[in-house]
Every structure is written in structure tokens, then in C-alpha cells.
Design an enzyme around this catalytic site. Structure first.
Site, PDB file in Angstrom:
ATOM      1  N   ARG A   1      89.340 -51.079  -6.908  1.00  0.00           N
ATOM      2  CA  ARG A   1      88.908 -51.957  -5.817  1.00  0.00           C
ATOM      3  C   ARG A   1      87.386 -52.114  -5.862  1.00  0.00           C
ATOM      4  NH1 ARG A   1      90.696 -54.541  -1.145  1.00  0.00           N
ATOM      5  NH2 ARG A   1      92.839 -53.891  -1.507  1.00  0.00           N
TER       6      ARG A   1
ATOM      7  N   GLU B   1      89.289 -53.152   7.492  1.00  0.00           N
ATOM      8  CA  GLU B   1      88.249 -52.570   6.640  1.00  0.00           C
ATOM      9  C   GLU B   1      86.997 -53.425   6.451  1.00  0.00           C
ATOM     10  OE1 GLU B   1      91.404 -51.917   3.543  1.00  0.00           O
ATOM     11  OE2 GLU B   1      90.217 -50.111   3.201  1.00  0.00           O
TER      12      GLU B   1
HETATM   13  N1  MTE Z   1      90.707 -48.151  13.489  1.00  0.00           N
HETATM   14  C1  MTE Z   1      90.840 -47.015  14.213  1.00  0.00           C
HETATM   15  N2  MTE Z   1      90.597 -47.048  15.523  1.00  0.00           N
HETATM   16  N3  MTE Z   1      91.232 -45.840  13.617  1.00  0.00           N
HETATM   17  C2  MTE Z   1      91.476 -45.764  12.264  1.00  0.00           C
HETATM   18  O1  MTE Z   1      91.829 -44.698  11.762  1.00  0.00           O
HETATM   19  N4  MTE Z   1      91.549 -46.978  10.110  1.00  0.00           N
HETATM   20  C3  MTE Z   1      91.045 -48.120   9.346  1.00  0.00           C
HETATM   21  C4  MTE Z   1      91.288 -49.405  10.118  1.00  0.00           C
HETATM   22  N5  MTE Z   1      90.834 -49.303  11.469  1.00  0.00           N
HETATM   23  C5  MTE Z   1      91.327 -46.949  11.483  1.00  0.00           C
HETATM   24  C6  MTE Z   1      90.948 -48.138  12.164  1.00  0.00           C
HETATM   25  C7  MTE Z   1      91.627 -48.256   8.007  1.00  0.00           C
HETATM   26  S1  MTE Z   1      90.974 -47.377   6.732  1.00  0.00           S
HETATM   27  C8  MTE Z   1      92.654 -49.134   7.758  1.00  0.00           C
HETATM   28  S2  MTE Z   1      93.239 -49.393   6.198  1.00  0.00           S
HETATM   29  C9  MTE Z   1      93.277 -49.915   8.853  1.00  0.00           C
HETATM   30  O2  MTE Z   1      92.700 -49.630  10.118  1.00  0.00           O
HETATM   31  C10 MTE Z   1      94.774 -49.654   8.888  1.00  0.00           C
HETATM   32  O3  MTE Z   1      95.404 -50.365   9.865  1.00  0.00           O
HETATM   33  P1  MTE Z   1      95.842 -51.906   9.787  1.00  0.00           P
HETATM   34  O4  MTE Z   1      96.187 -52.226   8.393  1.00  0.00           O
HETATM   35  O5  MTE Z   1      96.998 -51.957  10.705  1.00  0.00           O
HETATM   36  O6  MTE Z   1      94.680 -52.694  10.305  1.00  0.00           O
HETATM   37  N1  HPA Z   2      94.031 -49.995  -0.478  1.00  0.00           N
HETATM   38  C1  HPA Z   2      94.360 -48.905   0.244  1.00  0.00           C
HETATM   39  N2  HPA Z   2      95.216 -48.016  -0.160  1.00  0.00           N
HETATM   40  C2  HPA Z   2      95.780 -48.169  -1.358  1.00  0.00           C
HETATM   41  C3  HPA Z   2      95.481 -49.273  -2.157  1.00  0.00           C
HETATM   42  C4  HPA Z   2      94.553 -50.238  -1.699  1.00  0.00           C
HETATM   43  O1  HPA Z   2      94.239 -51.245  -2.350  1.00  0.00           O
HETATM   44  N3  HPA Z   2      96.196 -49.165  -3.293  1.00  0.00           N
HETATM   45  C5  HPA Z   2      96.886 -48.012  -3.165  1.00  0.00           C
HETATM   46  N4  HPA Z   2      96.643 -47.414  -1.996  1.00  0.00           N
HETATM   47 MO1  MOS Z   3      92.463 -47.678   4.726  1.00  0.00          MO
HETATM   48  S1  MOS Z   3      91.068 -46.755   3.510  1.00  0.00           S
HETATM   49  O1  MOS Z   3      93.154 -48.560   3.393  1.00  0.00           O
HETATM   50  O2  MOS Z   3      93.496 -46.326   4.966  1.00  0.00           O
END
Ligand code: MTE
Ligand code: HPA
Ligand code: MOS
Length: 781
Positions: free
Chosen positions: A308, A720
Site C-alpha cells: 500500500r 483512514e
Molecule cells: N475510528 C475510531 N473511533 N476508532 C477506530 O479504532 N479505526 C480506523 C477508522 N476509524 C478507528 C476509527 C481504521 S484503521 C479503520 S480501517 C476504519 O476505522 C475501520 O472502520 P470502517 O471501515 O468501518 O470505517
Molecule cells: N488494508 C487494511 N488491511 C488489509 C489490507 C489493506 O489494504 N490488506 C490486507 N489487510
Molecule cells: Mo485499518 S489500519 O485498515 O484497520
């Protein structure tokens, strides 16, 4: 459906009624679990004697690798992580033995009675050493487009350099925790704070040597995860499951904060090198990049993260000739892991440094160099890995944000301020984000759902995603209600449960709502079609002279009606009673897989992402050059989330992501000593942002009128990407330092820009400036 409603658990979060794993009521049988871990970064275990520990009163089990009934393994992708060490340890924090006792004190007492003799071995604790010794975790990867060497040779200007970006601790408020309760036979119920319940289930089954269908993992919610529970929640769950299996009693392991910080992996540090060629206007012609990441002692997700990073070294910019080589190195530190952005921040930091340096070299404003190099629409619109960029929103966001933030005017004000102040300097920077949405491991882009409707007209939604504070369940509730055409209060989202929705992917890659929301919609569509068919039959039997056609039936405002014969209508609950009488199933599963993606990882070519998320930030800072103290004066963000499902939640994610990124870029410094001990293992030595660190003036807006054709209800992932907007704060600080030398000499800079980095960088700059001027004066004389 752009509606702000509070997070479904907002009130419970505040009152303390929200149930986290540690709050689950268990009977008096509950035992406390403790992990005994290695104090050596690399050592041979010459002796391990548990016999005295096992005699301590109140202790029910003391286990080592020999007590594992199944496979001693908990590697998520590559099977290179032992659950309990066998004859060597490869990092400080690696689990060697487990204790279950009635109290914590008894656990400590038992731990004092475990005899372990180590023979220390040679260690690798930093990237420089790992690179020098070629300590690779696996083969290097490469993505290349164009003729980079020729383009560099013929470019009017070439710059090269090195960039270090630091590790980052997840600092979820709820540390790693798991409660296991044995059922009859081989059954095991697992309450884990995991982003990946299915993987937790599968690893526990393997470890215990039982079938997957014996293990049920449930996740009501996590108290934060941020990627730190994508794979590494599995560890605590595996240890708790072993102790539960051995004792037959419920066992809970909740890591103490310091242990959690010592034992678990972090964001990967990177040491990257670059060479860039550009013309007099600052148009990028070629870039040759090398990314080196510190993977720690095992593979974990290091290759996906590196990939990534390699897919985000372009960020928002078209570079006609680009090559990027990525290498993940093995060191004697806990295996590093997913962290919001997943390599994206590390990749983008390189190209943003490049752009900043090009601008300083040409004595132009970096904002102009950025705009000049953005991906175009219809031209210059293909990434270095061959994906065509559609629905490009970069220039729209740029124009709007430059105006709303009054960038030009404030740039002049910053310059004027800097003319008048010697020891405090201001800086300003705008940086963009273009982030690819989809797991880059393409098959992971799938999700399932199970939707149950009950006879009182209430709906229980199960889906594969997990709630970690990001508001996924709130959005799913909104999606289910809107797709059904019923009120929100009728819909409840269940705790995630591997016995309801099996074989799910981690809730990660920002795709939680996209994937699970679409799977829920699929289930709702199936149910609606069933209801329509059954009601059409019912109403036609009552009125054979004027039949109801099923495609004329719609549900809205909690009512099911035949639009052609409006008097034929039923309330949603009455309709569900009727459906039950008519022997119609009120339950359906749904499924979704992301269409039209796929790429060749080996060649680094294809379409890894379903679409891109865009945003930009302008940050203005005030820096005290003598102490390094810095304040975010103002931040303006414009972020694209398509048609927001819930603007309140989305803005919260943008704000939180940005601030978490500011932590990575400024104050969060992970340090190890020369033995590999983590020195920053508590909040008094590791500085995450607090309310004091939020920009004094913080203006976050969502891009309007920008529906996303590629996701559920025209929304867009949010999670993210906003983290990477914090690079604007980092480069604003660099801008302020640079002002200390009237922008005549370029500062040396790394990430995080801690007070120390700022002071040293400014000091060096001022020395160089004095030297330059004295040389100049000498020549003039
Ligand atoms: N927001 C909160 N409040 N707590 C979390 O742990 N994790 C982040 C983001 N926002 C997180 C957060 C990460 S790393 C990801 S990948 C996404 O939330 C996962 O949730 P989603 O795909 O439903 O947005
Ligand atoms: N993002 C987060 N988690 C993952 C991914 C990615 O692209 N690929 C495998 N695990
Ligand atoms: Mo988020 S780093 O893809 O859990």
C-alpha cells in the site's frame, strides 16, 4: 439520506453503560490470565521450569508450548508466529508461558516462581543495521513505469535524499482483551476485542485442535482499534483460549497498558531514499524511490502494508517515469502491524517531501508545485501501477479550499509575521490526499449479512463488520432502515458473531460500510422481493378483478402498499404478522463482493482499487524556534465522502483522523534502548495528542454535491484517508523552521517533527546561514 444522527452507542459511551469485554458479567468461576514474556530481544531459552509456579495456591494453570493441544501458531498470513516460544525468543514481549489464577496477585506470585535461563544472542534493533546485514523478511517488490534512468539523466534538475518516518503506537483506550468461556465438549465462546472475528475464530480452532464450528467469536464493540486489532487481537484471544481449555473455567486476559505497549507491534518505521527529476516550472519528470520498512520479528501484514505504501508514493501527483522498490526488514522487535493508513502515510510522506523540496529549490510556493503536478482529467490520469483515475476531485477541492482558507492572503501574513519575529516563526502548508479504497489483497473485498425480521416489525441486522468507535453500526442501521423504508427505531444492529455471519474479512481498509452496507442491502432486497410476491398473491386473491402486481408494491414510512391501489396497504408490523401466517421466511442472508477490481501483484499492474477518496488540508502553525514548541493556529479541511451517510460521524472521523496523524507527525516518538527495551511504554513517556493540541481554529467541511457511483447509497469511505492530511501540519512546521533562515537554506527534517527535531533543525540552519553569509562577505571583500 444525508442525516446526522448520534452514534448508536453515544449515550452509553458517556454514561459508562456500554459493555466492553472487560464489563461482561461472568460468574465466580472466572480466572485471571497473565502472559509471561521475554525480557530479551534475542535469546536461546536454556531452561524453562514451571513446576514451582504450578504449586502456588489459587493458580489453576501454568502453561508453555508443550501444553498446546493443536498447532503452536498464530501467524495471520505467514505461519511464522509461535503462540508460545519454544527454544528461542526473538523480541522483548514475546510470550513464553501463561498463568491462570483466581487473582492477579496469585498470577504475579506464580510468575516469580517460574525459572527461565536465557542465553542472549546477537540482535538487530534498527533499520540501518537490518539493511547493512540484508535481514530481509521476504523478496523485494517493485513497481515501475517509463524509463526512469533516462528521464533522470535528461531532467533539468535532480534532487535526492533520505527520509525517516517514525513508528506509532495505536493507543486504543481499551487495551487488548479477551474473555473465553468453555461450552460443552469442544465448544468455546470467545468475547474478543478484535477487528477480525473470523480470523480469531480460525486461529483459536487451530491452536486447540478443534473444528471451526466449535468456536464462536463475538464482538459487541472495541474501545478503539486503529488497525492494532486487525491481527494482534488474535494473540490475546489465543492465550485466553488456551488457558480456558486447560482449566475448563472462564478466563479473561486484559493486558496492562505498559504490557500492551511493550508486547504489540506499531506502525512500521520506514527509511526511504529518493531521487527526483523536474523542470524549471517544477513539473515532476521522474522519480526513483526505495522504501525500506521495519517489519519486526515476523511478517504479520508487513507485505500488504509495504505494497500500500508503494501504491501511494504518487499520492495525488502524476509522475510519468516512476520506479519504486519496497523491502521489508526483519528486526528483533515486536512484529509491526496495521495502523490507520496502512503504509499510505509512509509512502505519501516521501512524495510530499519531494514536492516541498522541489518548491524550495525553485523558490516557489509549494502549493503551486502541488497543483501543477496533480493528476489531470482526461490527460495525465493513469497511476504508476496502471489504474486510470476516474471521478478525479483534486482540482475541485484545491480551488475551493484555497479560497475558503484564504491561503494566498494568509501566506502573505505569515511572511510579514516572520519578518518581524526572530524567535517565533509561522508556517503554512496545503497537502492533498488521494487514497485507494479496497483491500489490496483483492479476495478480501467481500462481506456477508444476516437480516432477521420479527413479527412485531422490528429488524435485527447481523453483518461481518465490527464496531470500534467509527460508527459502522450506526451507518448500517441507517442503511437498513432506508433500504427497507422503515423508521430507524425498528432496526437494531447485533453484536458481530461468527455463528451468524461466517468467514468474514477484517473490518479494515476503510471499507467496513462499503462492503457490509452492500451485503445488508442485498439481504434487504431479497426480503422486500419476498414480501412483495407474497402480498401481491394475497391482495390478488382478495381482488381477483384487479390484481396487485408485486413490482407495484413499495415500502415507505413503515407502510407496505400497492401503489396502483393505494387502499391496499398494511403497517410494516401487520404485514410481518401476515407474512408469518403465509409461511414466508422473515430472514435472509446477503452477500457482496467488490466488482471490477483485480491486479497482478507480481507485476505491480492493474486495478487494485474500486475508487479513490480525496481530501485536502491547509495548516498554519506557530513555532518557537528556541524550544521547538509548536501550536496549530488554524486548520482548514475539505474532504470528499461522497453523499455522506451521516455527516456528524464523517466529520468526527475526519477530525479524529487528522489529529491522530498530527500525533504521528509531531509528538509521538517510539524509542527503544540498545537492548531493545521499549522506553516509551506509558503515557508519561509517549505523547499522544490531547485536547490542547487541537488546532485553535479548526474548520472541517465535507465536499458537497459529489455522489460516489461506486459505493452504497452513493457514499464514500472515510476512515483512514484523513490521517494523511496531517502531513500539512508537518510541512507547515518545516516551513516555519525554514523561515528562521529566510528560506535561504533548506532545513533538515524528519518525521515526527518533535521539539527536539525542530530545535536541532533550526539550530543547524542558523549556523549554515551564518557560514554562508560570512563566505559571501569574505568574497565581497
Ligand atoms: N475510528 C475510531 N473511533 N476508532 C477506530 O479504532 N479505526 C480506523 C477508522 N476509524 C478507528 C476509527 C481504521 S484503521 C479503520 S480501517 C476504519 O476505522 C475501520 O472502520 P470502517 O471501515 O468501518 O470505517
Ligand atoms: N488494508 C487494511 N488491511 C488489509 C489490507 C489493506 O489494504 N490488506 C490486507 N489487510
Ligand atoms: Mo485499518 S489500519 O485498515 O484497520
Amino acid at each position: 439520506m444525508t442525516t446526522t444522527i448520534p452514534h448508536e452507542s453515544a449515550t452509553k459511551h458517556v454514561t459508562g453503560e456500554a459493555v466492553y469485554v472487560d464489563d461482561i458479567a461472568v460468574n465466580e468461576q472466572l480466572l485471571v490470565g497473565r502472559v509471561v514474556y521475554s525480557p530479551h530481544a534475542h535469546a536461546r531459552i536454556k531452561l524453562l521450569d514451571l513446576s514451582e509456579a504450578r504449586k502456588i495456591p489459587g493458580v489453576h494453570a501454568v502453561l508453555c508450548h508443550k501444553d498446546i493441544p493443536g498447532h503452536n501458531q498464530m501467524g495471520p498470513v505467514v505461519k511464522d508466529e509461535l503462540c508460545l516460544a519454544v527454544d528461542t525468543v526473538t523480541f522483548i514481549g514475546q510470550a513464553i508461558a501463561l498463568i491462570a489464577a483466581e487473582t492477579e496477585e496469585q498470577c504475579f506470585e506464580a510468575q516469580r516462581h517460574i525459572a527461565i535461563v536465557y542465553e542472549p544472542l546477537e540482535t538487530i534493533l534498527d533499520l540501518e543495521t537490518a539493511i547493512a546485514r540484508n535481514s530481509l523478511l521476504g523478496p523485494p517488490a517493485k513497481i515501475e513505469r517509463g524509463d526512469v534512468d533516462t528521464a533522470l539523466r535528461t531532467a533539468p534538475h535532480v534532487l535526492h535524499g533520505t527520509l525517516q518516518t517514525g513508528a506509532q503506537e495505536h493507543w486504543y483506550l481499551e487495551s487488548q482483551v479477551c474473555l473465553c468461556i468453555a461450552g460443552e465438549g469442544n465448544e468455546m465462546n470467545v468475547y474478543s476485542s478484535t477487528q477480525h472475528p473470523s480470523e480469531t475464530q480460525h486461529l483459536i480452532a487451530e491452536l486447540l485442535g478443534v473444528a471451526n464450528h466449535e468456536v464462536v467469536v463475538e464482538v459487541r464493540r472495541m474501545g478503539g482499534a486503529f488497525g492494532g486489532k486487525e491481527t494482534q487481537a488474535n494473540h490475546t484471544a489465543c492465550w485466553a483460549a488456551l488457558l480456558c481449555k486447560a482449566t475448563g473455567r472462564p478466563v479473561k486476559i486484559r493486558l496492562f497498558r505498559d504490557d500492551d505497549m511493550i508486547m504489540t507491534g506499531k506502525r512500521h518505521r520506514f527509511l526511504s531514499t529518493y531521487e527526483v527529476g523536474f523542470d524549471d516550472d517544477g513539473t515532476l519528470l521522474a522519480a526513483k524511490l526505495q522504501l525500506n520498512s521495519d517489519g519486526g520479528a515476523a511478517v504479520d501484514l508487513s507485505f500488504a502494508i509495504l505494497q500500500r505504501a508503494m501504491l501511494h508514493v504518487d499520492n495525488a501527483y502524476f509522475v510519468p517515469n516512476l520506479s519504486v522498490v519496497g523491502q521489508a526488514y526483519k528486526t528483533n522487535l515486536p512484529s509491526n502491524t496495521a495502523f490507520r493508513g496502512f503504509g499510505g502515510p509512509q509512502g505519501m510522506a516521501v512524495i510530499e517531501t519531494i514536492i516541498d523540496r522541489v518548491a524550495r529549490f525553485l523558490k516557489k510556493d509549494a502549493a503551486d508545485i502541488r497543483r501543477r503536478n496533480f493528476y489531470g482529467i482526461g490527460t495525465r490520469d493513469v497511476t504508476h501501477y496502471g489504474q486510470k483515475i476516474e471521478h478525479n476531485r483534486l482540482s475541485t477541492i484545491y480551488e475551493q479550499l484555497m479560497t475558503s482558507s484564504e491561503y494566498e492572503k494568509r501566506r502573505r501574513e505569515v511572511n510579514a509575521f516572520n519578518q518581524q519575529h526572530e524567535f517565533t516563526k509561522k508556517g503554512i502548508a496545503i497537502t492533498p490526499v488521494k487514497f485507494g479504497i479496497s483491500f489490496t489483497t483483492s479476495f478480501l473485498n467481500q462481506a456477508g449479512a444476516l437480516v432477521n425480521v420479527y413479527k412485531d416489525g422490528t429488524v435485527l441486522v447481523n453483518h461481518g463488520g465490527t464496531e470500534m468507535g467509527q460508527g459502522l453500526h450506526t451507518k448500517i442501521q441507517q442503511i437498513a432502515a432506508a433500504e427497507f423504508g422503515i423508521s430507524l427505531h425498528r432496526v437494531k444492529v447485533n453484536a458481530t458473531d461468527t455463528s451468524k455471519v461466517p468467514n468474514t474479512s477484517a473490518t479494515a481498509a476503510s471499507a467496513g460500510t462499503d462492503l457490509n452496507g452492500a451485503a445488508v442491502k442485498n439481504a434487504v432486497d431479497i426480503l422486500k422481493a419476498r414480501f412483495a410476491d407474497a402480498l401481491a398473491e394475497h391482495w390478488t386473491a382478495l381482488h381477483p378483478e384487479a390484481p396487485t402486481r408485486s413490482n407495484a408494491i413499495i415500502i415507505s414510512n413503515d407502510t407496505i402498499a400497492d401503489t396502483a391501489h393505494p387502499e391496499r396497504s398494511l403497517s410494516f408490523p401487520d404485514a410481518m404478522v401476515l407474512m408469518n401466517l403465509k409461511q414466508v421466511s422473515l430472514s435472509a442472508t446477503g452477500f457482496y463482493k467488490t466488482p471490477d477490481i483485480g491486479w497482478d501483484k507480481a507485476k505491480g499492474f492493474g486495478k487494485p482499487f474500486h475508487y479513490f477518496s480525496y481530501g485536502m488540508a491547509v495548516t498554519e502553525v506557530l513555532v518557537d524556534i528556541l524550544t521547538g514548541r509548536h501550536t496549530l493556529l488554524r486548520t482548514d479541511i475539505l474532504h470528499d465522502v461522497g453523499d455522506s451517510l451521516n455527516p456528524g460521524i464523517d466529520i468526527g472521523q475526519v477530525e479524529g483522523g487528522y489529529i491522530q496523524g498530527v500525533g504521528w507527525c509531531t509528538t509521538e516518538e517510539v524509542k527503544w534502548d540498545d537492548k531493545g527495551n521499549l522506553m516509551t511504554h506509558s503515557p508519561d513517556t509517549y505523547k499522544i495528542p490531547t485536547v490542547q493540541d487541537i488546532p485553535i481554529d479548526f474548520r472541517v467541511a465535507l465536499l458537497q454535491s459529489s455522489p460516489n457511483p461506486n459505493a452504497i447509497r452513493r457514499s464514500k469511505a472515510v476512515a483512514e484517508p484523513p490521517l494523511m492530511l496531517a502531513l500539512s501540519a508537518w510541512l507547515a512546521i518545516k516551513d516555519a523552521i525554514s523561515a528562521a533562515a529566510n528560506h535561504e537554506v533548506e532545513p533538515e527534517f524528519s518525521l515526527p517533527a518533535t521539539n527536539e527535531v525542530i530545535v536541532m533543525s533550526a539550530e543547524k540552519l542558523r549556523r549554515e546561514l551564518v557560514r554562508d553569509h560570512s563566505i559571501h562577505n569574505a568574497v565581497v571583500k
